[in-house]
Design a protein around this motif. Structure first.
Motif, PDB file in Angstrom:
ATOM      1  N   GLY A 180       0.651  -1.381  -0.043  1.00 28.66           N
ATOM      2  CA  GLY A 180      -0.264   0.027   0.175  1.00 28.66           C
ATOM      3  C   GLY A 180       0.901   1.275   0.081  1.00 28.66           C
ATOM      4  N   ASP A 181       1.699   1.368   0.423  1.00 35.99           N
ATOM      5  CA  ASP A 181       3.078   2.147   0.596  1.00 35.99           C
ATOM      6  C   ASP A 181       4.220   2.793  -0.515  1.00 35.99           C
ATOM      7  N   GLY A 182       3.454   1.552  -1.383  1.00 37.88           N
ATOM      8  CA  GLY A 182       4.037   1.906  -2.522  1.00 37.88           C
ATOM      9  C   GLY A 182       5.743   0.901  -2.051  1.00 37.88           C
ATOM     10  N   SER A 183       6.202   0.781  -1.220  1.00 39.83           N
ATOM     11  CA  SER A 183       7.626   0.071  -1.195  1.00 39.83           C
ATOM     12  C   SER A 183       7.666  -1.127  -2.387  1.00 39.83           C
ATOM     13  N   GLY A 184       9.444  -0.712  -2.318  1.00 36.43           N
ATOM     14  CA  GLY A 184       9.643  -2.483  -2.940  1.00 36.43           C
ATOM     15  C   GLY A 184       9.068  -1.744  -4.611  1.00 36.43           C
ATOM     16  N   ILE A 185       9.399  -3.065  -5.564  1.00 36.86           N
ATOM     17  CA  ILE A 185       9.479  -3.071  -7.049  1.00 36.86           C
ATOM     18  C   ILE A 185       8.930  -3.432  -7.875  1.00 36.86           C
ATOM     19  N   ASP A 186       8.705  -3.073  -9.054  1.00 38.40           N
ATOM     20  CA  ASP A 186       7.375  -4.054  -9.964  1.00 38.40           C
ATOM     21  C   ASP A 186       7.485  -3.785 -11.056  1.00 38.40           C
ATOM     22  N   PHE A 187       7.897  -4.851 -12.138  1.00 39.20           N
ATOM     23  CA  PHE A 187       6.931  -4.561 -13.649  1.00 39.20           C
ATOM     24  C   PHE A 187       6.569  -5.700 -14.018  1.00 39.20           C
ATOM     25  N   LYS A 188       5.830  -5.684 -14.356  1.00 44.40           N
ATOM     26  CA  LYS A 188       5.219  -6.301 -15.438  1.00 44.40           C
ATOM     27  C   LYS A 188       4.564  -6.333 -16.696  1.00 44.40           C
ATOM     28  N   MET A 189       5.585  -7.632 -18.128  1.00 43.39           N
ATOM     29  CA  MET A 189       5.110  -7.298 -19.116  1.00 43.39           C
ATOM     30  C   MET A 189       3.510  -7.977 -19.904  1.00 43.39           C
ATOM     31  N   ASP A 190       3.172  -8.814 -19.086  1.00 42.91           N
ATOM     32  CA  ASP A 190       1.874  -9.481 -18.713  1.00 42.91           C
ATOM     33  C   ASP A 190       1.301 -10.196 -18.367  1.00 42.91           C
ATOM     34  N   VAL A 191       0.066  -9.827 -17.686  1.00 44.84           N
ATOM     35  CA  VAL A 191      -0.885  -9.696 -16.071  1.00 44.84           C
ATOM     36  C   VAL A 191      -1.955 -10.704 -16.911  1.00 44.84           C
ATOM     37  N   ASP A 192      -1.630 -10.973 -17.788  1.00 47.43           N
ATOM     38  CA  ASP A 192      -3.522 -12.456 -19.192  1.00 47.43           C
ATOM     39  C   ASP A 192      -4.519 -11.068 -19.065  1.00 47.43           C
ATOM     40  N   GLY A 193      -3.446 -10.424 -19.695  1.00 51.40           N
ATOM     41  CA  GLY A 193      -4.411  -9.172 -19.908  1.00 51.40           C
ATOM     42  C   GLY A 193      -5.338  -8.305 -19.417  1.00 51.40           C
ATOM     43  N   ASN A 194      -5.366  -8.270 -18.339  1.00 49.84           N
ATOM     44  CA  ASN A 194      -5.748  -7.360 -17.254  1.00 49.84           C
ATOM     45  C   ASN A 194      -5.434  -6.611 -16.477  1.00 49.84           C
ATOM     46  N   ASP A 195      -3.919  -6.496 -15.708  1.00 46.47           N
ATOM     47  CA  ASP A 195      -3.337  -5.071 -15.159  1.00 46.47           C
ATOM     48  C   ASP A 195      -2.386  -4.658 -15.898  1.00 46.47           C
ATOM     49  N   GLU A 196      -1.705  -4.781 -16.892  1.00 45.07           N
ATOM     50  CA  GLU A 196      -0.408  -5.140 -17.508  1.00 45.07           C
ATOM     51  C   GLU A 196      -0.073  -3.665 -17.730  1.00 45.07           C
ATOM     52  N   TRP A 197      -1.322  -3.196 -18.077  1.00 44.03           N
ATOM     53  CA  TRP A 197      -1.534  -1.540 -18.506  1.00 44.03           C
ATOM     54  C   TRP A 197      -0.905  -0.631 -17.475  1.00 44.03           C
ATOM     55  N   ARG A 198      -0.664  -0.675 -16.150  1.00 41.51           N
ATOM     56  CA  ARG A 198      -0.209  -0.165 -15.189  1.00 41.51           C
ATOM     57  C   ARG A 198       1.036  -0.331 -15.108  1.00 41.51           C
ATOM     58  N   TRP A 199       2.127  -0.855 -16.384  1.00 44.68           N
ATOM     59  CA  TRP A 199       3.740  -0.093 -16.671  1.00 44.68           C
ATOM     60  C   TRP A 199       3.527  -0.629 -17.961  1.00 44.68           C
ATOM     61  N   THR A 200       2.587  -1.059 -18.601  1.00 45.67           N
ATOM     62  CA  THR A 200       2.655  -1.262 -20.600  1.00 45.67           C
ATOM     63  C   THR A 200       2.208   0.054 -21.397  1.00 45.67           C
ATOM     64  N   GLU A 201       1.233   0.202 -21.220  1.00 46.11           N
ATOM     65  CA  GLU A 201       0.220   1.473 -21.746  1.00 46.11           C
ATOM     66  C   GLU A 201       1.099   2.578 -21.536  1.00 46.11           C
ATOM     67  N   GLN A 202       0.901   2.907 -22.825  1.00 50.29           N
ATOM     68  CA  GLN A 202       1.839   4.427 -23.588  1.00 50.29           C
ATOM     69  C   GLN A 202       0.694   5.415 -23.015  1.00 50.29           C
ATOM     70  N   TRP A 203       0.790   6.689 -22.734  1.00 49.01           N
ATOM     71  CA  TRP A 203      -0.302   8.061 -21.912  1.00 49.01           C
ATOM     72  C   TRP A 203       0.576   8.541 -22.341  1.00 49.01           C
ATOM     73  N   ILE A 204      -0.263   9.729 -23.116  1.00 50.86           N
ATOM     74  CA  ILE A 204      -0.099  11.264 -23.877  1.00 50.86           C
ATOM     75  C   ILE A 204       0.677  12.129 -22.321  1.00 50.86           C
ATOM     76  N   PRO A 205       0.508  11.803 -21.354  1.00 50.34           N
ATOM     77  CA  PRO A 205       1.502  13.214 -20.323  1.00 50.34           C
ATOM     78  C   PRO A 205       2.745  12.415 -20.736  1.00 50.34           C
ATOM     79  N   HIS A 206       2.821  11.203 -20.565  1.00 50.51           N
ATOM     80  CA  HIS A 206       5.040  10.571 -20.330  1.00 50.51           C
ATOM     81  C   HIS A 206       5.676  11.396 -21.422  1.00 50.51           C
ATOM     82  N   SER A 207       4.818  11.843 -22.655  1.00 56.93           N
ATOM     83  CA  SER A 207       6.182  11.669 -23.338  1.00 56.93           C
ATOM     84  C   SER A 207       5.668  13.461 -23.695  1.00 56.93           C
TER      85      SER A 207
END
Length: 586
Positions: free
Chosen positions: A546-573
């Motif tokens: 909950g506090d955001g500690s640790g580290i995580d990166f996932k390429m594929d989560v059964d088509g579910n939550d991988e957006w948290r890591w792999t999705e492009q989003w216009i504010p980034h660019s």
């Protein structure tokens, strides 16, 4: 026999335990004068070990130096030590890789280049391409958006244009997460302002690189969309929501709550995209270029919206109170109106918002988000308070006002350096303070338990915004070339961009179709999806913490939550564009 078996098992475990070093490096490149740091990850121990820079054309060694001491990021639990390979003093343009020799074996990094203005020169055309491909301009979108229903009403309006928000989401947002009050990101208006800023700041270089016209056209496309979103009542429509439905007729103008619950609260407050929209329209009005609207209409639209929000802003803020996001977004709007009109009214307005923002500064160096003790943190726009003040200083001419603003910028920058460097942090990842379980703590990643109730993702926009703040803030407070703080800020900015470009514990270059390792392609409705020049969300704290500690990166989560890591989003660019624009040597 038992002894032999024991020896075999021991050797087997020794082989399994041994892992060669991995060299993490920015996979695009460095400016000759910029800090240049790679990181070597290794499960073993190095002692007085050297690394080499190899010219990839000649295969000759052109630079050798000793790696730094072992550093561990205990919170990440990645079971290895990290060693810095600093080659900042090597400035010769060319194409290179880093090598290190261990037990007779040579290990190589990804290749990279050293070149003047390399990031701007090599990536801006792709970023413009990305936004061009993100345009909501397919026949299906245009037909639906030209007669868009307002949620809960039979009224239809024309809001065609703009950009799809992400590689998996064809909705269009001035801002989402408005209901959470303290987390609202700037989306479409930020993209527009960032394009305008780049066009003005490095105009000569853009012409030389033959990309200014296409970049300007993209900025005008954004301005025209915002004008269509300016209602007859003088507020901006906040969201065109797709409901993730393949049928374009399902789209509506909405307000948005958690879990895609939609409402008729679609009026944008300053913090919900309107402040940055006003800033963009006022700024682009000075170009004397017309899209579907004239320069005069852009400026008049900005004025109308600003006047409306001075009366109605807290009605549109979900909790009825202005907070730091209102302050810095309204400051941007008032500043650009002051620059565009030179009117005393907007001068006083800009100063009012600057004072509100300045008064949120604490003795520790972090900003208060509210009237209490919640430190300001943001997953996308953490650098925007400083950037807003630096933009304000471009117009402010009163020495006392300038001194106050510069002091706040200085304190904020020093805090950013201190909180980032108060733990072992070889990658230089920008850390922050936040409130968690009623206690203030510092961390690498944003807390996953926050006011949204569900939203957390990779923070590449946050990193690029802080890189922008470090570079522009250093200029605003007139730090000299050899100043120790300037050198620290330059390294800080460089390491945020390097993290995005591959110098991270997963060796992923998040700028799509650059570097040696990218995230997988993501598709969306109407033929949209991942595009060259788009940047994915990136790395997060450990899922479940909950506090955001640790580290995580996932390429594929059964088509579910991988957006948290792999999705492009216009504010980034958009923030990356601002950050690299700030680094151009003119």
């Amino acid at each position: 026999m038992l002894k032999l078996r024991y020896i075999v098992i021991t050797l087997l475990f020794s082989v399994m335990a041994y892992s060669g070093p991995i060299i993490y490096v920015n996979q695009v490149g460095f400016d000759p004068e910029s800090p240049k740091v790679a990181i070597i990850g290794f499960k073993g121990v190095f002692s007085n070990t050297t690394f080499n820079i190899i010219d990839t054309k000649t295969q000759k060694t052109v630079f050798t130096s000793t790696i730094g001491k072992a550093e561990n990021v205990e919170e990440w639990m990645l079971d290895k030590s990290y060693y810095k390979a600093d080659f900042s003093s090597f400035k010769k343009p060319g194409n290179y890789k880093i090598t290190i020799k261990i037990a007779g074996q040579i290990y190589n990094s990804a290749s990279f280049a050293i070149e003047e203005n390399i990031l701007a020169k090599r990536t801006i055309s792709s970023i413009v391409h990305y936004y061009n491909k993100q345009r909501a301009n397919t026949p299906e979108e245009l037909e639906a958006d030209k007669k868009m229903l307002l949620f809960g009403s039979d009224k239809k309006v024309d809001v065609h244009g703009g950009w799809c928000d992400a590689s998996g989401d064809v909705s269009k947002y001035f801002s989402h997460l408005a209901y959470a009050n303290f987390v609202s990101p700037q989306q479409t208006p930020l993209v527009t302002w960032s394009l305008i800023n780049t066009s003005e700041e490095i105009s000569k270089e853009l012409i030389q690189w033959k990309i200014k016209d296409s970049l300007d056209n993209e900025a005008i496309w954004g301005a025209d969309y915002m004008m269509r979103c300016l209602s007859d009542e003088d507020y901006f429509y906040m969201i065109v929501f797709s409901y993730f439905d393949k049928n374009p007729a399902a789209r509506r103008i909405v307000g948005l709550k958690a879990n895609s619950v939609t409402t008729d609260e679609y009026q944008s407050a300053f913090r919900e995209g309107a402040g940055m929209a006003i800033a963009s329209l006022a700024r682009i009005s000075q170009w004397k270029k017309s899209g579907d609207f004239t320069s005069k209409q852009y400026l008049e639209g900005a004025k109308r919206a600003y006047a409306h929000l001075l009366i109605n802003n807290t009605k549109y803020d979900d909790d009825g109170k202005e907070n730091i996001i209102d302050d810095y977004c309204a400051l941007m709007g008032a500043t650009e109106l002051w620059i565009a009109t030179n009117e005393n009214f907007y001068k006083e307005e800009a100063r009012k918002w600057a004072h509100k923002l300045e008064n949120r500064m604490t003795n520790q160096g972090w900003f208060r988000s509210n009237d209490g003790n919640r430190p300001f943190w943001h997953a996308a726009d953490a650098g925007l308070p400083i950037v807003a003040l630096t933009r304000y200083l471009k117009k402010e001419n009163d020495e006392n006002e300038k001194i106050k603003a510069k002091e706040v910028i200085k304190k904020a920058l020093n805090y950013n350096l201190a909180v980032t460097n108060n733990v072992s942090n070889p990658f230089g990842y920008a850390r922050q303070s936040f409130l968690f379980n009623d206690k203030i703590k510092d961390g690498f990643f944003i807390p996953h338990e926050n006011e949204t109730g569900w939203w957390w993702q990779g923070e590449n926009a946050r990193l690029a915004s802080l890189a922008t703040a470090a570079t522009e803030g250093g200029k605003a407070i007139s730090l000299q070339k050899n100043d120790v703080t300037k050198k620290s800020l330059d390294l800080y900015a460089s390491q945020q961009l390097s993290w995005i470009l591959g110098c991270n514990p997963y060796s992923v270059c998040f700028l799509y179709q650059f570097g040696e390792k990218n995230v997988p392609y993501m598709h969306s409705n109407y033929g949209h999806g991942s595009e060259k020049g788009g940047i994915s969300n990136g790395i997060t704290g450990k899922e479940g913490n909950g506090d955001g500690s640790g580290i995580d990166f996932k390429m594929d989560v059964d088509g579910n939550d991988e957006w948290r890591w792999t999705e492009q989003w216009i504010p980034h660019s958009a923030w990356f564009l601002q950050a690299i624009t700030a680094t151009v040597n003119k």
